[in-house]
Design an enzyme around this catalytic site. Structure first.
Site, PDB file in Angstrom:
ATOM      1  N   ARG A  48       0.810  -1.228   0.000  1.00 57.38           N
ATOM      2  CA  ARG A  48       0.000   0.000   0.000  1.00 57.38           C
ATOM      3  C   ARG A  48       0.841   1.276   0.000  1.00 57.38           C
ATOM      4  NH1 ARG A  48      -3.161  -3.066   3.526  1.00 57.38           N
ATOM      5  NH2 ARG A  48      -4.966  -3.902   2.410  1.00 57.38           N
TER       6      ARG A  48
ATOM      7  N   LYS B 127       3.457  11.758 -10.844  1.00 56.61           N
ATOM      8  CA  LYS B 127       2.561  10.972 -11.702  1.00 56.61           C
ATOM      9  C   LYS B 127       3.268   9.667 -12.047  1.00 56.61           C
ATOM     10  CE  LYS B 127      -0.283  14.309 -14.211  1.00 56.61           C
ATOM     11  NZ  LYS B 127      -0.652  14.747 -15.569  1.00 56.61           N
TER      12      LYS B 127
ATOM     13  N   GLU C 119      10.398  18.418 -24.319  1.00 51.51           N
ATOM     14  CA  GLU C 119       9.759  18.798 -23.052  1.00 51.51           C
ATOM     15  C   GLU C 119      10.434  20.040 -22.455  1.00 51.51           C
ATOM     16  OE1 GLU C 119       6.983  17.148 -22.041  1.00 51.51           O
ATOM     17  OE2 GLU C 119       7.196  15.004 -22.480  1.00 51.51           O
TER      18      GLU C 119
ATOM     19  N   LYS D 235       8.207  23.235 -13.091  1.00 47.24           N
ATOM     20  CA  LYS D 235       7.312  22.123 -12.783  1.00 47.24           C
ATOM     21  C   LYS D 235       7.019  22.061 -11.287  1.00 47.24           C
ATOM     22  CE  LYS D 235       5.888  17.484 -13.710  1.00 47.24           C
ATOM     23  NZ  LYS D 235       5.998  16.268 -14.518  1.00 47.24           N
TER      24      LYS D 235
ATOM     25  N   GLU E  65      -3.696  17.941 -10.505  1.00 45.85           N
ATOM     26  CA  GLU E  65      -4.185  18.403 -11.806  1.00 45.85           C
ATOM     27  C   GLU E  65      -5.677  18.714 -11.813  1.00 45.85           C
ATOM     28  OE1 GLU E  65      -2.267  16.563 -15.228  1.00 45.85           O
ATOM     29  OE2 GLU E  65      -4.058  16.943 -16.401  1.00 45.85           O
TER      30      GLU E  65
ATOM     31  N   ARG F  23      -2.055  22.527 -13.530  1.00 44.27           N
ATOM     32  CA  ARG F  23      -1.073  21.497 -13.907  1.00 44.27           C
ATOM     33  C   ARG F  23      -1.317  20.984 -15.323  1.00 44.27           C
ATOM     34  NH1 ARG F  23       1.458  16.406 -10.417  1.00 44.27           N
ATOM     35  NH2 ARG F  23       2.708  15.643 -12.159  1.00 44.27           N
TER      36      ARG F  23
ATOM     37  N   ASN G  11       0.466  19.646 -20.154  1.00 41.93           N
ATOM     38  CA  ASN G  11       0.052  18.751 -21.236  1.00 41.93           C
ATOM     39  C   ASN G  11       0.076  19.441 -22.599  1.00 41.93           C
ATOM     40  OD1 ASN G  11      -0.448  16.743 -19.350  1.00 41.93           O
ATOM     41  ND2 ASN G  11      -2.565  17.406 -19.025  1.00 41.93           N
TER      42      ASN G  11
ATOM     43  N   HIS H 112       0.262  17.443 -25.766  1.00 43.61           N
ATOM     44  CA  HIS H 112       0.139  16.025 -25.410  1.00 43.61           C
ATOM     45  C   HIS H 112      -1.130  15.351 -25.910  1.00 43.61           C
ATOM     46  CE1 HIS H 112       3.708  16.713 -23.081  1.00 43.61           C
ATOM     47  NE2 HIS H 112       3.732  15.480 -22.639  1.00 43.61           N
TER      48      HIS H 112
ATOM     49  N   HIS I  30      -0.165  12.284 -27.843  1.00 41.16           N
ATOM     50  CA  HIS I  30      -0.525  10.922 -27.420  1.00 41.16           C
ATOM     51  C   HIS I  30      -1.264  10.183 -28.534  1.00 41.16           C
ATOM     52  CE1 HIS I  30      -0.313  11.683 -22.769  1.00 41.16           C
ATOM     53  NE2 HIS I  30       0.866  11.464 -23.306  1.00 41.16           N
TER      54      HIS I  30
ATOM     55  N   HIS J 279       8.042   9.459 -27.359  1.00 40.35           N
ATOM     56  CA  HIS J 279       7.114  10.362 -26.669  1.00 40.35           C
ATOM     57  C   HIS J 279       7.427  11.840 -26.962  1.00 40.35           C
ATOM     58  CE1 HIS J 279       4.495  12.000 -23.613  1.00 40.35           C
ATOM     59  NE2 HIS J 279       5.514  12.680 -23.137  1.00 40.35           N
TER      60      HIS J 279
HETATM   61  N1  LIG Z   1       5.172  10.832 -15.062  1.00 35.84           N
HETATM   62  C1  LIG Z   1       5.238  11.924 -15.772  1.00 35.84           C
HETATM   63  O1  LIG Z   1       4.951  13.012 -15.290  1.00 35.84           O
HETATM   64  C2  LIG Z   1       5.717  11.837 -17.190  1.00 35.84           C
HETATM   65  C3  LIG Z   1       6.044  13.006 -17.876  1.00 35.84           C
HETATM   66  C4  LIG Z   1       6.546  12.901 -19.177  1.00 35.84           C
HETATM   67  C5  LIG Z   1       6.712  11.653 -19.745  1.00 35.84           C
HETATM   68  N2  LIG Z   1       6.394  10.534 -19.044  1.00 35.84           N
HETATM   69  C6  LIG Z   1       6.594   9.197 -19.614  1.00 35.84           C
HETATM   70  O2  LIG Z   1       7.989   9.009 -19.840  1.00 35.84           O
HETATM   71  C7  LIG Z   1       8.163   8.033 -20.844  1.00 35.84           C
HETATM   72  C8  LIG Z   1       9.249   8.460 -21.790  1.00 35.84           C
HETATM   73  O3  LIG Z   1      10.427   8.621 -21.054  1.00 35.84           O
HETATM   74  P1  LIG Z   1      11.874   8.516 -21.741  1.00 35.84           P
HETATM   75  O4  LIG Z   1      11.879   9.290 -22.982  1.00 35.84           O
HETATM   76  O5  LIG Z   1      12.849   8.832 -20.683  1.00 35.84           O
HETATM   77  O6  LIG Z   1      11.910   6.989 -22.205  1.00 35.84           O
HETATM   78  P2  LIG Z   1      12.671   5.685 -21.709  1.00 35.84           P
HETATM   79  O7  LIG Z   1      12.611   5.531 -20.254  1.00 35.84           O
HETATM   80  O8  LIG Z   1      12.142   4.586 -22.552  1.00 35.84           O
HETATM   81  O9  LIG Z   1      14.174   5.960 -22.144  1.00 35.84           O
HETATM   82  C9  LIG Z   1      14.484   6.087 -23.512  1.00 35.84           C
HETATM   83  C10 LIG Z   1      15.568   5.071 -23.939  1.00 35.84           C
HETATM   84  O10 LIG Z   1      16.830   5.498 -23.442  1.00 35.84           O
HETATM   85  C11 LIG Z   1      17.463   4.458 -22.730  1.00 35.84           C
HETATM   86  N3  LIG Z   1      18.232   5.134 -21.685  1.00 35.84           N
HETATM   87  C12 LIG Z   1      17.755   5.735 -20.588  1.00 35.84           C
HETATM   88  N4  LIG Z   1      18.739   6.376 -19.944  1.00 35.84           N
HETATM   89  C13 LIG Z   1      19.863   6.155 -20.649  1.00 35.84           C
HETATM   90  C14 LIG Z   1      21.213   6.569 -20.496  1.00 35.84           C
HETATM   91  N5  LIG Z   1      21.577   7.400 -19.501  1.00 35.84           N
HETATM   92  N6  LIG Z   1      22.122   6.148 -21.398  1.00 35.84           N
HETATM   93  C15 LIG Z   1      21.746   5.365 -22.438  1.00 35.84           C
HETATM   94  N7  LIG Z   1      20.482   4.964 -22.653  1.00 35.84           N
HETATM   95  C16 LIG Z   1      19.556   5.357 -21.757  1.00 35.84           C
HETATM   96  C17 LIG Z   1      16.362   3.579 -22.254  1.00 35.84           C
HETATM   97  O11 LIG Z   1      16.813   2.263 -22.046  1.00 35.84           O
HETATM   98  C18 LIG Z   1      15.368   3.675 -23.398  1.00 35.84           C
HETATM   99  O12 LIG Z   1      15.717   2.762 -24.397  1.00 35.84           O
HETATM  100  C19 LIG Z   1       6.801   7.865 -21.520  1.00 35.84           C
HETATM  101  O13 LIG Z   1       6.255   6.635 -21.116  1.00 35.84           O
HETATM  102  C20 LIG Z   1       5.983   9.016 -20.975  1.00 35.84           C
HETATM  103  O14 LIG Z   1       4.625   8.701 -20.889  1.00 35.84           O
HETATM  104  C21 LIG Z   1       5.898  10.614 -17.792  1.00 35.84           C
HETATM  105 ZN   LIG Z   2       5.421  14.426 -21.946  1.00 37.37          ZN
END
Ligand SMILES: NC(=O)c1ccc[n+]([C@@H]2O[C@H](COP(=O)([O-])OP(=O)(O)OC[C@H]3O[C@@H](n4cnc5c(N)ncnc54)[C@H](O)[C@@H]3O)[C@@H](O)[C@H]2O)c1
Ligand SMILES: [Zn+2]
Length: 375
Positions: A130, A152, A194, A235, A245, A249, A253, A256, A260, A274
């Protein structure tokens, strides 16, 4: 251009949320201090590191060393890299592994990776027993400026992105900008979308600074730390005022809803990352706003020009393999969670740095707009 040797203290940005207040610590080489910082925060806790195979290859050993040097016990759970891991099967695997590692309420999970790992590990942490506390160690630019901050967490549903999830704040975020040196340039660029978003949504001066200095941000000069800190401050301020949100907040988006839908249309595959979807989505949000007479055509042109200059896609036709037609995109937009009583919510703009929430958008107008841009 290499970063000068500096003895500067790391930059600390606080996310002020009462009893759940935490620090985002930003700086080059910070991973070495993870153990000591964790120990200071939670003496006696053991840790489980959740990461993906690619990140593990580059940064797992240093993470384990940092924890071990502070006398902190750790085990690791390694999942496949990529968006596909934000699914039920991997979520189950991570939860079960955390329990098997005997991580209890006084212990900590450590999310070591990009946004996928942060969202997945954070959601698992929110559910196991939990709610376990967790530390974010973001390793992508996207994660350092966006996903690791604000609580999030979640996974994807077959109906769309991030539809299963929880708000669960980390207890600390360690953003070591040196970890980005191993990130492929395409992923860095996607994260940069971003970064640009913060300028486009609320900070015209920052957007101008990015237009002039983006190459230094990519090069890893102190400009990188500066840009990350500006984004985290923006942020943190928004999240502190509107954690769940209910209002403001949603400005985060920007781009987005379109983004999306395009991501889903490309099957959440590496055809469209993304951040690339967000870049396209922001261009569409500016152009839609201009078409509605809300923003000048010049501001839309300027937003597009900067994103194109850094090498991000700014035209739907640039998505390899194409995207589904207007009907399919409209279905995907309607399934997005920002729909109320048949009207769509979009983040629109009055200009650079002037985003606002419009929750009364007529779907027919969006359809006509998309039909035009996809001609
Ligand atoms: N929670 C939130 O507020 C929020 C906000 C924006 C995006 N997101 C989410 O984030 C995700 C996208 O994140 P991302 O772009 O970081 O993707 P990701 O986590 O898939 O990383 C991208 C790629 O880079 C590789 N990688 C990561 N760090 C590395 C490093 N230091 N050196 C070499 N390779 C590395 C990973 O293995 C992956 O293949 C989406 O799912 C999106 O929905 C969430
Ligand atoms: Zn995003």
């Amino acid at each position: 251009m290499t970063a000068p040797l500096r003895t500067n203290e790391p930059i600390v940005v606080q996310v002020a949320l009462g009893a759940r207040t935490y620090d985002i610590v930003i700086g080059r080489g910070l991973l070495a201090s993870l153990g000591a910082r964790t120990k200071a925060l939670r003496p006696g806790a053991k840790t489980v590191i959740v990461t993906d195979e690619t990140v593990a290859k580059h940064h797992r050993a240093a993470t384990e060393q940092s924890l071990a040097a502070a006398g902190i016990e750790s085990s690791a759970i390694v999942v496949a890299p990529g968006e596909g891991s934000k699914n039920y099967a991997t979520f189950e695997k991570v939860c079960e592994a955390i329990i098997a590692a005997r991580i209890e309420r006084a212990d900590l999970a450590v999310a070591l990776g990009g946004g996928v790992i942060g969202d997945l590990a954070g959601f698992a942490a929110s559910c196991v027993r939990r709610g376990l506390d967790f530390v974010q160690v973001p390793t992508t630019l996207l994660a350092q400026v966006d996903s690791s901050v604000g609580g999030k967490t979640g996974i994807n549903s077959r109906h769309g992105k991030n539809l299963i999830g929880a708000f669960h704040q980390p207890v600390m975020v360690i953003a070591d900008t040196a970890l980005l040196d191993t990130l492929p340039v395409r992923d860095f660029r996607a994260g940069y979308a971003e970064v640009a978003k913060y300028g486009l949504l609320g900070d015209a001066a920052f957007f101008s600074w990015l237009e002039a200095n983006w190459q230094d941000v990519f090069a890893g000069a102190p400009a990188r730390e500066h840009a990350i800190a500006v984004c985290c401050r923006a942020k943190a301020a928004i999240v502190a005022r509107d954690e769940r949100e209910n209002g403001e907040r949603a400005l985060l988006n920007l781009g987005h809803t379109f983004g999306h839908a395009l991501e889903a249309g490309a099957g959440f595959s590496d055809r469209l990352l993304h951040g690339e979807g967000v870049a396209l989505g922001m261009v569409l949000a500016f152009e839609f706003s201009a078409r509605k007479g809300l923003a000048s055509a010049e501001s839309a042109t300027r937003a597009r020009a900067h994103l194109a200059a850094v090498g991000l896609p700014t035209d739907i036709k640039q998505v390899p393999g194409g995207v589904p037609g207007v009907d399919a995109l409209m279905d995907l937009i309607a399934q997005d969670k920002k729909v109320k009583r048949g009207r769509l919510t979009f983040i629109l703009v009055h200009g650079i740095g002037q985003a606002f929430i419009e929750n009364n958008v007529d779907p027919a107008e969006v359809r006509a707009f998309l039909a035009d841009v996809m001609k």
